[in-house]
Design a protein around this motif. Structure first.
Motif, PDB file in Angstrom:
ATOM      1  N   ASP A 196       0.807  -1.224   0.000  1.00 38.80           N
ATOM      2  CA  ASP A 196       0.000   0.000   0.000  1.00 38.80           C
ATOM      3  C   ASP A 196       0.839   1.273   0.000  1.00 38.80           C
ATOM      4  OD1 ASP A 196      -2.574   1.366   0.173  1.00 38.80           O
ATOM      5  OD2 ASP A 196      -1.957   1.924   2.189  1.00 38.80           O
ATOM      6  N   SER A 197       2.020   1.241   0.615  1.00 37.44           N
ATOM      7  CA  SER A 197       2.841   2.446   0.725  1.00 37.44           C
ATOM      8  C   SER A 197       4.240   2.287   0.144  1.00 37.44           C
ATOM      9  CB  SER A 197       2.969   2.863   2.196  1.00 37.44           C
ATOM     10  OG  SER A 197       1.706   3.193   2.749  1.00 37.44           O
ATOM     11  N   GLY A 198       4.579   1.075  -0.284  1.00 34.50           N
ATOM     12  CA  GLY A 198       5.896   0.849  -0.860  1.00 34.50           C
ATOM     13  C   GLY A 198       5.982   1.285  -2.313  1.00 34.50           C
ATOM     14  N   SER A 199       7.187   1.266  -2.831  1.00 33.49           N
ATOM     15  CA  SER A 199       7.428   1.691  -4.209  1.00 33.49           C
ATOM     16  C   SER A 199       7.223   0.525  -5.171  1.00 33.49           C
ATOM     17  CB  SER A 199       8.859   2.217  -4.338  1.00 33.49           C
ATOM     18  OG  SER A 199       9.091   2.716  -5.634  1.00 33.49           O
ATOM     19  N   TYR A 200       6.544   0.796  -6.287  1.00 30.52           N
ATOM     20  CA  TYR A 200       6.334  -0.187  -7.344  1.00 30.52           C
ATOM     21  C   TYR A 200       7.317   0.082  -8.490  1.00 30.52           C
ATOM     22  CZ  TYR A 200       1.825  -1.886  -5.452  1.00 30.52           C
ATOM     23  OH  TYR A 200       0.834  -2.451  -4.688  1.00 30.52           O
ATOM     24  N   GLU A 201       7.700  -0.981  -9.175  1.00 36.44           N
ATOM     25  CA  GLU A 201       8.607  -0.880 -10.313  1.00 36.44           C
ATOM     26  C   GLU A 201       7.807  -0.802 -11.608  1.00 36.44           C
ATOM     27  OE1 GLU A 201      12.065  -3.522 -12.622  1.00 36.44           O
ATOM     28  OE2 GLU A 201      11.051  -4.308 -10.833  1.00 36.44           O
ATOM     29  N   ILE A 202       8.196   0.093 -12.501  1.00 36.19           N
ATOM     30  CA  ILE A 202       7.584   0.148 -13.836  1.00 36.19           C
ATOM     31  C   ILE A 202       8.185  -0.971 -14.677  1.00 36.19           C
ATOM     32  CG2 ILE A 202       7.272   1.507 -15.935  1.00 36.19           C
ATOM     33  CD1 ILE A 202       7.488   4.025 -14.231  1.00 36.19           C
ATOM     34  N   VAL A 203       7.376  -1.945 -15.075  1.00 39.18           N
ATOM     35  CA  VAL A 203       7.868  -3.073 -15.872  1.00 39.18           C
ATOM     36  C   VAL A 203       7.504  -2.930 -17.346  1.00 39.18           C
ATOM     37  CG1 VAL A 203       7.903  -4.641 -13.901  1.00 39.18           C
ATOM     38  CG2 VAL A 203       5.833  -4.481 -15.296  1.00 39.18           C
ATOM     39  N   PHE A 204       6.570  -2.024 -17.653  1.00 41.18           N
ATOM     40  CA  PHE A 204       6.231  -1.751 -19.059  1.00 41.18           C
ATOM     41  C   PHE A 204       5.597  -0.375 -19.131  1.00 41.18           C
ATOM     42  CE2 PHE A 204       3.131  -1.523 -22.499  1.00 41.18           C
ATOM     43  CZ  PHE A 204       3.925  -1.856 -23.596  1.00 41.18           C
ATOM     44  N   GLN A 205       5.926   0.362 -20.190  1.00 38.71           N
ATOM     45  CA  GLN A 205       5.293   1.658 -20.392  1.00 38.71           C
ATOM     46  C   GLN A 205       5.389   2.056 -21.856  1.00 38.71           C
ATOM     47  OE1 GLN A 205       6.815   4.843 -17.938  1.00 38.71           O
ATOM     48  NE2 GLN A 205       5.177   6.245 -18.488  1.00 38.71           N
ATOM     49  N   ASP A 206       4.256   2.501 -22.410  1.00 37.34           N
ATOM     50  CA  ASP A 206       4.248   3.138 -23.717  1.00 37.34           C
ATOM     51  C   ASP A 206       3.257   4.295 -23.655  1.00 37.34           C
ATOM     52  OD1 ASP A 206       1.709   2.017 -23.991  1.00 37.34           O
ATOM     53  OD2 ASP A 206       2.318   0.511 -25.469  1.00 37.34           O
ATOM     54  N   GLU A 207       2.824   4.809 -24.785  1.00 33.99           N
ATOM     55  CA  GLU A 207       1.971   5.987 -24.787  1.00 33.99           C
ATOM     56  C   GLU A 207       0.565   5.714 -24.257  1.00 33.99           C
ATOM     57  OE1 GLU A 207       1.939   7.607 -28.685  1.00 33.99           O
ATOM     58  OE2 GLU A 207       3.984   8.413 -28.555  1.00 33.99           O
ATOM     59  N   GLN A 208       0.146   4.452 -24.234  1.00 29.65           N
ATOM     60  CA  GLN A 208      -1.222   4.131 -23.828  1.00 29.65           C
ATOM     61  C   GLN A 208      -1.326   3.288 -22.574  1.00 29.65           C
ATOM     62  OE1 GLN A 208      -2.736   2.546 -27.731  1.00 29.65           O
ATOM     63  NE2 GLN A 208      -4.303   4.122 -27.436  1.00 29.65           N
ATOM     64  N   GLN A 209      -0.221   2.734 -22.091  1.00 32.94           N
ATOM     65  CA  GLN A 209      -0.320   1.785 -20.981  1.00 32.94           C
ATOM     66  C   GLN A 209       0.910   1.857 -20.096  1.00 32.94           C
ATOM     67  OE1 GLN A 209      -1.433  -2.197 -22.136  1.00 32.94           O
ATOM     68  NE2 GLN A 209      -0.538  -3.128 -20.322  1.00 32.94           N
ATOM     69  N   ILE A 210       0.686   1.617 -18.812  1.00 31.82           N
ATOM     70  CA  ILE A 210       1.787   1.443 -17.869  1.00 31.82           C
ATOM     71  C   ILE A 210       1.472   0.239 -16.989  1.00 31.82           C
ATOM     72  CG2 ILE A 210       0.768   3.079 -16.219  1.00 31.82           C
ATOM     73  CD1 ILE A 210       3.653   3.847 -15.425  1.00 31.82           C
ATOM     74  N   THR A 211       2.473  -0.609 -16.772  1.00 36.54           N
ATOM     75  CA  THR A 211       2.338  -1.762 -15.884  1.00 36.54           C
ATOM     76  C   THR A 211       3.369  -1.620 -14.779  1.00 36.54           C
ATOM     77  OG1 THR A 211       1.577  -3.186 -17.687  1.00 36.54           O
ATOM     78  CG2 THR A 211       2.409  -4.278 -15.716  1.00 36.54           C
ATOM     79  N   ILE A 212       2.905  -1.696 -13.536  1.00 34.59           N
ATOM     80  CA  ILE A 212       3.763  -1.493 -12.380  1.00 34.59           C
ATOM     81  C   ILE A 212       3.615  -2.682 -11.433  1.00 34.59           C
ATOM     82  CG2 ILE A 212       3.968   1.017 -12.432  1.00 34.59           C
ATOM     83  CD1 ILE A 212       1.493   1.296 -10.821  1.00 34.59           C
ATOM     84  N   GLN A 213       4.683  -3.004 -10.754  1.00 34.49           N
ATOM     85  CA  GLN A 213       4.715  -4.222  -9.945  1.00 34.49           C
ATOM     86  C   GLN A 213       5.304  -3.920  -8.570  1.00 34.49           C
ATOM     87  OE1 GLN A 213       7.533  -7.629 -10.860  1.00 34.49           O
ATOM     88  NE2 GLN A 213       5.619  -8.469 -11.659  1.00 34.49           N
ATOM     89  N   SER A 214       4.635  -4.421  -7.539  1.00 35.99           N
ATOM     90  CA  SER A 214       5.129  -4.239  -6.176  1.00 35.99           C
ATOM     91  C   SER A 214       6.267  -5.208  -5.887  1.00 35.99           C
ATOM     92  CB  SER A 214       4.006  -4.500  -5.170  1.00 35.99           C
ATOM     93  OG  SER A 214       3.745  -5.896  -5.054  1.00 35.99           O
ATOM     94  N   GLN A 215       6.927  -4.979  -4.781  1.00 41.91           N
ATOM     95  CA  GLN A 215       7.805  -5.998  -4.227  1.00 41.91           C
ATOM     96  C   GLN A 215       6.934  -7.110  -3.633  1.00 41.91           C
ATOM     97  OE1 GLN A 215      10.845  -4.368  -1.571  1.00 41.91           O
ATOM     98  NE2 GLN A 215      10.619  -2.371  -2.550  1.00 41.91           N
ATOM     99  N   ILE A 216       7.533  -8.238  -3.346  1.00 41.01           N
ATOM    100  CA  ILE A 216       6.802  -9.309  -2.664  1.00 41.01           C
ATOM    101  C   ILE A 216       6.661  -8.915  -1.200  1.00 41.01           C
ATOM    102  CG2 ILE A 216       6.825 -11.734  -1.983  1.00 41.01           C
ATOM    103  CD1 ILE A 216       8.441 -12.306  -4.534  1.00 41.01           C
TER     104      ILE A 216
END
Length: 302
Positions: A92-112
Motif C-alpha cells: 500500500d505504501s511501498g514503491s512499485y517498479e515500472i515493468v512496461f510503459q508506452d503511450e497508452q499503458q503502464i504496468t507497475i509491480q510491487s515488491q513481494i
C-alpha cells in the motif's frame, strides 16, 4: 536516489491519467476536461514513508492505522488479516517498479510482501475512446495456500453521487451513521457523499455497473465503472461486491470494488479488471448501452 513522488502520465484529448508508482502504485488522479476527479491527501504529499513506522505520518483520521494517501489503489481483502489494522505496508505504501510503459499503458509491480508473500501487478491503460482499463493481478509467492480477494479502492473528491441498479437492493450498514446519506427505491441505490460524516455500507452489485456523478451540479463529470458481473455462486471476503465509504475528517469518499475471494495456491495468481468511462454534458456515450432502469437512475441523480 529515486524520487518516489515522480508522476508518470497517460493522456488522450481531454483525459489525463496521473500514475504514482512510488507510493503503492497508485493511479494518483484522473483529470477530465481540466477537472481533477480523485482525492489526494495534501497532508501527506512529499513525505517519504518509513514502512516500519507508518503510524507516525500526519493524519486527521487517527482511528485508521494507516496513511490515507489518496488516489486509486489495490488492497487485499479480508481486512481482518491485515497486520496491526492496516493494509500490508509494502503493497500500500511501498514503491512499485515500472515493468512496461508506452503511450497508452503502464504496468507497475510491487515488491513481494514480507508478511503475506503476495505481490501486486497493476496495468493501467488509456484507450482511444476515453476508456480507462485497470487490471489488478495478485500472485502468491509463499509456500502455503493464501486467501486473497482483490479490493479496488477509488478515492473521490466531494461532492460525489454513487448510483447502482442491482435488482432487489439491500444495503448493509458496516459502521458509522449512513442514514440520510443514501436512498433506495425500485431496486435503485443513490448514495450522496458531500459532507463530513463517517460511514460505510455494503451493497450487492450483480450487474457490475456503477455510475458516478462528480463535482458541482452546474458542471458535473459523469463516470461509469464497469466490471464483469460475478457468478451467482461467487463469495466475497467482505460479503458484498461493492462498498461505499465516506470520510468524517477529509473531503472524500470511496467506492470499493471486491473481486470474488480466492484461495491461492503457491505461485497461483488471480486477476480483476475494471473499465471506467468518463463523459460530460447530457450526451451519454452509446457504448454504455444503458438499460431503462439505468436511464431512470441517472435521471434521479441529476
Amino acid at each position: 536516489m529515486q524520487d518516489i513522488w515522480q508522476i508518470s502520465s497517460l493522456s488522450q484529448d481531454d483525459l489525463i491519467l496521473h500514475i504514482l508508482p512510488g507510493i503503492g502504485g497508485r493511479l494518483w488522479d484522473i483529470t477530465y476536461k481540466q477537472q481533477s476527479l480523485l482525492f489526494q491527501n495534501n497532508d501527506l504529499v512529499g513525505h517519504q514513508p518509513d514502512l516500519s513506522s507508518l503510524k507516525n505520518l500526519p493524519t486527521r483520521s487517527p482511528q485508521f492505522a494507516f496513511p490515507l494517501w489518496g488516489g486509486e489503489k489495490t488492497w487485499i481483502a479480508p481486512d481482518n488479516l491485515w497486520p496491526d489494522g492496516g493494509p500490508y505496508p509494502v503493497l500500500d505504501s511501498g514503491s512499485y517498479e515500472i515493468v512496461f510503459q508506452d503511450e497508452q499503458q503502464i504496468t507497475i509491480q510491487s515488491q513481494i510482501c514480507n508478511i503475506s508473500q503476495l505481490q501486486i501487478e497493476r496495468s493501467i491503460k488509456l484507450g482511444d475512446d476515453a476508456r480507462i482499463t485497470i487490471s489488478h493481478k495478485v500472485t502468491n509467492h509463499g509456500l502455503e495456500d493464501r486467501m486473497a480477494g482483490i479490493w479496488s479502492v477509488l478515492m473521490l473528491d466531494h461532492p460525489t453521487q454513487i448510483g447502482v441498479v442491482s435488482g432487489p437492493q439491500t444495503v448493509t450498514p458496516i459502521f458509522g451513521k449512513p442514514d440520510g446519506h443514501y436512498r433506495v427505491a425500485d431496486s435503485k441505490l443513490i448514495c450522496v457523499c458531500e459532507t463530513l460524516a463517517e460511514f460505510k455500507i455494503g451493497v450487492d452489485n450483480p450487474n457490475g455497473r456503477v455510475f458516478l456523478k462528480l463535482g458541482e451540479k452546474n458542471n458535473p463529470i459523469w463516470m461509469a465503472g464497469l466490471t464483469k458481473p460475478p457468478s451467482p455462486q461467487a463469495t466475497f471476503a467482505h460479503d458484498h461486491s461493492l462498498e461505499i465509504f465516506n470520510s468524517g475528517d477529509y473531503q472524500y469518499c470511496e467506492v470499493e470494488w471486491h473481486a470474488p475471494a480466492k484461495m491461492l495456491k503457491p505461485n497461483e495468481s488471480t486477476v480483476f479488471e475494471q473499465t471506467f468511462i468518463p463523459w460530460s454534458g447530457e450526451q451519454i456515450p452509446d457504448k454504455l448501452k444503458l438499460t431503462p432502469q439505468e436511464m431512470e437512475l441517472m435521471s434521479c441523480m441529476s
